[in-house]
Design a protein around this motif. Sequence first.
Motif, mmCIF file in Angstrom:
data_model
loop_
_atom_site.group_PDB
_atom_site.id
_atom_site.type_symbol
_atom_site.label_atom_id
_atom_site.label_comp_id
_atom_site.label_asym_id
_atom_site.label_seq_id
_atom_site.Cartn_x
_atom_site.Cartn_y
_atom_site.Cartn_z
ATOM 1 N N LYS C 5 96.819 10.120 67.731
ATOM 2 C CA LYS C 5 97.047 11.461 68.231
ATOM 3 C C LYS C 5 98.246 12.063 67.510
ATOM 4 O O LYS C 5 99.086 11.338 67.004
ATOM 5 C CB LYS C 5 97.338 11.421 69.733
ATOM 6 C CG LYS C 5 96.147 11.032 70.592
ATOM 7 C CD LYS C 5 96.520 10.968 72.048
ATOM 8 C CE LYS C 5 95.337 10.564 72.902
ATOM 9 N NZ LYS C 5 94.314 11.597 72.993
ATOM 10 N N CYS C 197 87.792 10.190 76.643
ATOM 11 C CA CYS C 197 89.045 10.627 76.029
ATOM 12 C C CYS C 197 90.059 9.495 76.190
ATOM 13 O O CYS C 197 89.830 8.550 76.930
ATOM 14 C CB CYS C 197 89.565 11.908 76.678
ATOM 15 S SG CYS C 197 89.838 11.778 78.439
ATOM 16 N N GLY C 266 86.630 18.442 72.932
ATOM 17 C CA GLY C 266 86.252 17.974 71.609
ATOM 18 C C GLY C 266 84.894 18.438 71.117
ATOM 19 O O GLY C 266 84.463 18.058 70.037
ATOM 20 N N GLU C 303 90.584 15.242 74.282
ATOM 21 C CA GLU C 303 89.641 15.406 73.179
ATOM 22 C C GLU C 303 88.214 15.010 73.573
ATOM 23 O O GLU C 303 87.349 14.804 72.714
ATOM 24 C CB GLU C 303 90.092 14.588 71.968
ATOM 25 C CG GLU C 303 89.959 13.069 72.120
ATOM 26 C CD GLU C 303 91.071 12.449 72.951
ATOM 27 O OE1 GLU C 303 91.979 13.184 73.387
ATOM 28 O OE2 GLU C 303 91.034 11.229 73.178
ATOM 29 N N GLN C 305 84.415 14.891 74.301
ATOM 30 C CA GLN C 305 83.289 15.733 73.915
ATOM 31 C C GLN C 305 82.360 15.879 75.102
ATOM 32 O O GLN C 305 81.995 14.899 75.747
ATOM 33 C CB GLN C 305 82.544 15.144 72.720
ATOM 34 C CG GLN C 305 83.339 15.281 71.431
ATOM 35 C CD GLN C 305 82.613 14.742 70.229
ATOM 36 O OE1 GLN C 305 81.398 14.775 70.170
ATOM 37 N NE2 GLN C 305 83.358 14.242 69.259
ATOM 38 N N GLY D 266 88.598 19.164 67.164
ATOM 39 C CA GLY D 266 88.604 18.114 68.169
ATOM 40 C C GLY D 266 89.977 17.718 68.673
ATOM 41 O O GLY D 266 90.102 16.823 69.505
ATOM 42 N N THR D 267 91.009 18.377 68.182
ATOM 43 C CA THR D 267 92.360 18.020 68.624
ATOM 44 C C THR D 267 92.759 18.869 69.812
ATOM 45 O O THR D 267 92.650 20.085 69.771
ATOM 46 C CB THR D 267 93.353 18.198 67.456
ATOM 47 O OG1 THR D 267 93.199 17.089 66.574
ATOM 48 C CG2 THR D 267 94.792 18.232 67.942
ATOM 49 N N PRO D 268 93.197 18.237 70.897
ATOM 50 C CA PRO D 268 93.551 19.002 72.104
ATOM 51 C C PRO D 268 94.732 19.939 71.860
ATOM 52 O O PRO D 268 95.602 19.658 71.025
ATOM 53 C CB PRO D 268 93.918 17.937 73.129
ATOM 54 C CG PRO D 268 93.666 16.624 72.527
ATOM 55 C CD PRO D 268 93.331 16.789 71.082
ATOM 56 N N GLU D 303 83.765 18.800 65.067
ATOM 57 C CA GLU D 303 84.586 18.102 66.055
ATOM 58 C C GLU D 303 85.720 17.309 65.409
ATOM 59 O O GLU D 303 86.338 16.457 66.060
ATOM 60 C CB GLU D 303 83.706 17.179 66.899
ATOM 61 C CG GLU D 303 83.170 15.938 66.184
ATOM 62 C CD GLU D 303 81.977 16.237 65.306
ATOM 63 O OE1 GLU D 303 81.525 17.396 65.261
ATOM 64 O OE2 GLU D 303 81.499 15.313 64.622
ATOM 65 N N GLN D 305 89.128 15.818 64.354
ATOM 66 C CA GLN D 305 90.464 15.863 64.925
ATOM 67 C C GLN D 305 91.467 16.017 63.797
ATOM 68 O O GLN D 305 91.410 15.299 62.810
ATOM 69 C CB GLN D 305 90.764 14.608 65.743
ATOM 70 C CG GLN D 305 89.993 14.597 67.055
ATOM 71 C CD GLN D 305 90.289 13.378 67.902
ATOM 72 O OE1 GLN D 305 91.378 12.853 67.868
ATOM 73 N NE2 GLN D 305 89.311 12.934 68.665
#
Lengths: 215, 215, 335, 335
Positions: C5, C197, C266, C303, C305, D266-268, D303, D305
């Motif tokens: 992340k 997630c 996501g 994230e 989906q 896809g990255t929050p 999607e 990230q």
Amino acid sequence: MGLDITWAVDWVRRSADVIAEHRVELITLDREIGDGDHGENMDRGFQAVLPKLDDLPAGSTPGDVLKLVATTLISTVGGAAGPLYGTAYLKGAVAAGGAVSLDGPAIATILEAARDGVVTRGKAEPGDKTMIDAWTPAVDAAAQQAAAGAGAAAVLDAAAAAAEAGAVATEPLVARKGRASYLGERSAGHRDPGAQSSALLLRAAADVAQAAAGV
Amino acid sequence: MGLDITWAVDWVRRSADVIAEHRVELITLDREIGDGDHGENMDRGFQAVLPKLDDLPAGSTPGDVLKLVATTLISTVGGAAGPLYGTAYLKGAVAAGGAVSLDGPAIATILEAARDGVVTRGKAEPGDKTMIDAWTPAVDAAAQQAAAGAGAAAVLDAAAAAAEAGAVATEPLVARKGRASYLGERSAGHRDPGAQSSALLLRAAADVAQAAAGV
Amino acid sequence: MPVKKIINDPKRVVDESVAGFGRAHADIVRVEFDPIHVVRADAPIAGKVGLVSGGGSGHEPLHAGFVGFGMLDAAVPGAVFTSPTPDPILAATKAVDGGAGVLHIVKNYTGDVLNFETAADLAAADGIEVRAVVTNDDVAVKDSLYTAGRRGVAGTVLVEKIAGAAAERGDSLDEVAAIAERVNANARSMGLALTPCIVPHAGEPSFTLAEDEIEIGIGIHGEPGRERVKLEPADRLVERLLDPILEDLPYASGERTLLFVNGMGGTPLVELYLAYGHAASLLADRGIEVARSLVGNYITSLEMQGMSITLLKIDDEMIELWDAPVQTAALRWGR
Amino acid sequence: MPVKKIINDPKRVVDESVAGFGRAHADIVRVEFDPIHVVRADAPIAGKVGLVSGGGSGHEPLHAGFVGFGMLDAAVPGAVFTSPTPDPILAATKAVDGGAGVLHIVKNYTGDVLNFETAADLAAADGIEVRAVVTNDDVAVKDSLYTAGRRGVAGTVLVEKIAGAAAERGDSLDEVAAIAERVNANARSMGLALTPCIVPHAGEPSFTLAEDEIEIGIGIHGEPGRERVKLEPADRLVERLLDPILEDLPYASGERTLLFVNGMGGTPLVELYLAYGHAASLLADRGIEVARSLVGNYITSLEMQGMSITLLKIDDEMIELWDAPVQTAALRWGR
Ligand SMILES: Nc1ncnc2c1ncn2[C@@H]1O[C@H](COP(=O)(O)OP(=O)(O)O)[C@@H](O)[C@H]1O
Ligand SMILES: Nc1ncnc2c1ncn2[C@@H]1O[C@H](COP(=O)(O)OP(=O)(O)O)[C@@H](O)[C@H]1O
Ligand SMILES: [Mg+2]
Ligand SMILES: [Mg+2]
Ligand SMILES: [Mg+2]
Ligand SMILES: [Mg+2]
């Protein structure tokens, strides 16, 4: 013995088959150094040509077929390959003119016109790791064969063999055009997808010519 | 021999250690039938209590310690466990009153008050697969031992053993409160994380009492 | 295994992210850190009902992204997927109290309800009139008699927008609470997940799914859903969400709805719009008029989906309030 | 292996998604299907320069999400990650021609450039004056002498917004083209990816990364990046993007920038705002004033990230045009 409308139509059909068969292979090659759509793009284009072949008016020439392929690829393929192949077939069609039968020298001229069209639009040079690296040796081999008096089928066979070798020879190259160029050094070690599809299409042309020649 | 401020402070320290050691286990249990934060929440809370222990004024009682834990958990844990454990410690503190030493009956009373607090706030019944399923047998066992004249350490030991058994016994249950209830039948086959942390905390209380008693 | 992340320290994710949010939207919000809460830049607004919501982080843009003119006055972000403690809720409540009372919008989770309750008690002790609306629009939770009740999910966004507009036009606390209740009562949602997630502190997926499995009835906290099925075409997935919604709150032909297709974080927009298109067709087939729409990632699970669908049975007043100007980081129109 | 996406048939993804988009935003756009393009609902607008952009799909909300008042007049979505063919570009160009000429905003990829060129030639043959601006803000592509040149990435969004505002205020084709060029010339971007994306028809990830690896210098087409490094803390990742940007287009202390942190899909948001916060700090340290900000998923790779950072060296006119009202599905303010 020259190549006529039957050869041209058969070549398109065979091309569609070959591209469909190699769709995943071309996607995979493009995924490695591009964006993974080349097989999908080419397949979409050639599948779109197929139904249109049935509507070709009687008396159509090989040049008409090349033109039909050109406009269909331009309007269905998209990406870099769409305009580039579209131009190749279009310039080829112009070179073919209204001839009903294409002999060895005619084929060599068509291939050269096609390649020149791609260069004009895409500005790639040999060694840039693009389809040009399949087309250039193919054009050279075809010219040589034609000058030596070879027939159309033999000219195409030489072109296909040279294109295949050219496609393989893209593997160690560092790309300088197209999407693969963004990878820099990391593009080395992978075959260029457009060079590979070019080799497939030329091989299809040669195979169909061979069959037409009854060899 | 009753349990005094030293026991209370040591219990909190031991609790913080035990929760930290079992942080991942509690997270894993909660991930299976909840949202995977129980170990993190409890660890955050108890780590926050530790530095505050040093500021306890001289003459503090076990009740003062329980109150400190209550307010710290309420203001640092969040989620369901924060207010529920907070209430448990708060009600326990009220039950402890100003006593400087807690005997067996006092411990039993404190545990019962704590459990009742959780029930009042969370409305869970035994069998709902919550921390109540650890607390209720613990309270019962403590009452029994205290009635039989056992000392504080023995009362806590019985409570811890009952809580441990209660936590294990949540495994086949279908949850009807808390986040696990959304899973319906799929919550069966997993141990409730709050019941597990309750058992860990009561075991810590008993162990520290045991040590204090010099056993 | 490292958690993949864009973060520094898992324990600092929320603080650092909220700080960045405050910097990026300094024209709309100000951020307080001790205890952490996000407040409308011009709060408190004298005579206006204050709206406070909050909950675990990881659902962004909910709730901080909805702080601003015409929506929330404050948001209280908890740790990831963990409801906030009473202190910051109390601080936020005080910060937005303009003398007309404060409405708490609380998603129905045990932790959220308990912590907001405590904060409301403390605020009341300080002389602030507080009302709470608990959202519970998730039809995935059946048998709510035997559970903690339905969860509050995407319908919460609609409650915040419409109640926020009511507060902005000067409605009283009773009136704002009433419209919030009405929106909640008319909203139904259901979600699904294609992938789990990863909560930063947990470092592992919230659940595991085979390559060809999806979770139906997922919540917004990475909690597993109600049932697990094989992957199906989008049209069928949309039906799996819409059918229980329409079963739970049937529509007569000609009734109007707000159709909200929400991404779980996501899932690309391309898929959300595709799903929206099929949902709109199904509703048209049943003679239900889609009066308003919302498509995008508004209440997410990091994230994850997946998507949820929400239908709000809408009336003229709700439409007027929905259309009213709003100026927040994540929802903005009319100014 | 099934592709885990909310889709029906990979070959129909774009058509179905664009149809849903058109339905959801019928107040802003209309959608044509033969050939496919998305047009502002009130196009053509007499006397206004028309703005057309387009490219492969999979980058949503780009470009269709930016069609509307104050931004694009039309968007032409190609197949996923494949530039559109000339036909729909031509159709879109005709549809938005209000007599004042049409500007093509083209991201610098061989396919996009060639197909837009052909369409422009055809439009010119039909008597429409067409100009093209090719965006190429991606500093990840070094040695652009030896490549197809820099790619057009997130800076494109800024070009579309600012040029769109110029067209909306009545600027001529020359003027709109000039401001578009100026924005492009002052924009620099760089991106990274934590995970690859899966093109629906390909069914396999665009590249593979180990659990602890990230790709630096990623494009927006799922193409591999320029180098692969071990996962690092967010602050360091932000530096890896900002440093080459500032090296390529240095700022004097006191100069102003628009800071754009873009998510790859896809990255929050929690991570994007965290990154934004550090980027803003670094710029403040160098005495660069962040005059405007944009944070969110605006140009994505399905999607994937990851994120990109864009800096636009901004002047008073650009700020005025940035602030001007815009009403599109994905960017909206001022109305
Ligand atoms: N400038 C160029 N000149 C010649 N061929 C090119 C050029 N750019 C790209 N190509 C060819 O196009 C192929 C990629 O086609 P395709 O994947 O369909 O398009 P895109 O790169 O737009 O995704 C490359 O493998 C290369 O052979
Ligand atoms: N209504 C309730 N009554 C008693 N205990 C509860 C109740 N709801 C939840 N719990 C306990 O809380 C635990 C979960 O705590 P935690 O994970 O920290 O909070 P959250 O569920 O908000 O994420 C559950 O395992 C359960 O033991
Ligand atoms: Mg490609
Ligand atoms: Mg939990
Ligand atoms: Mg939680
Ligand atoms: Mg492509």
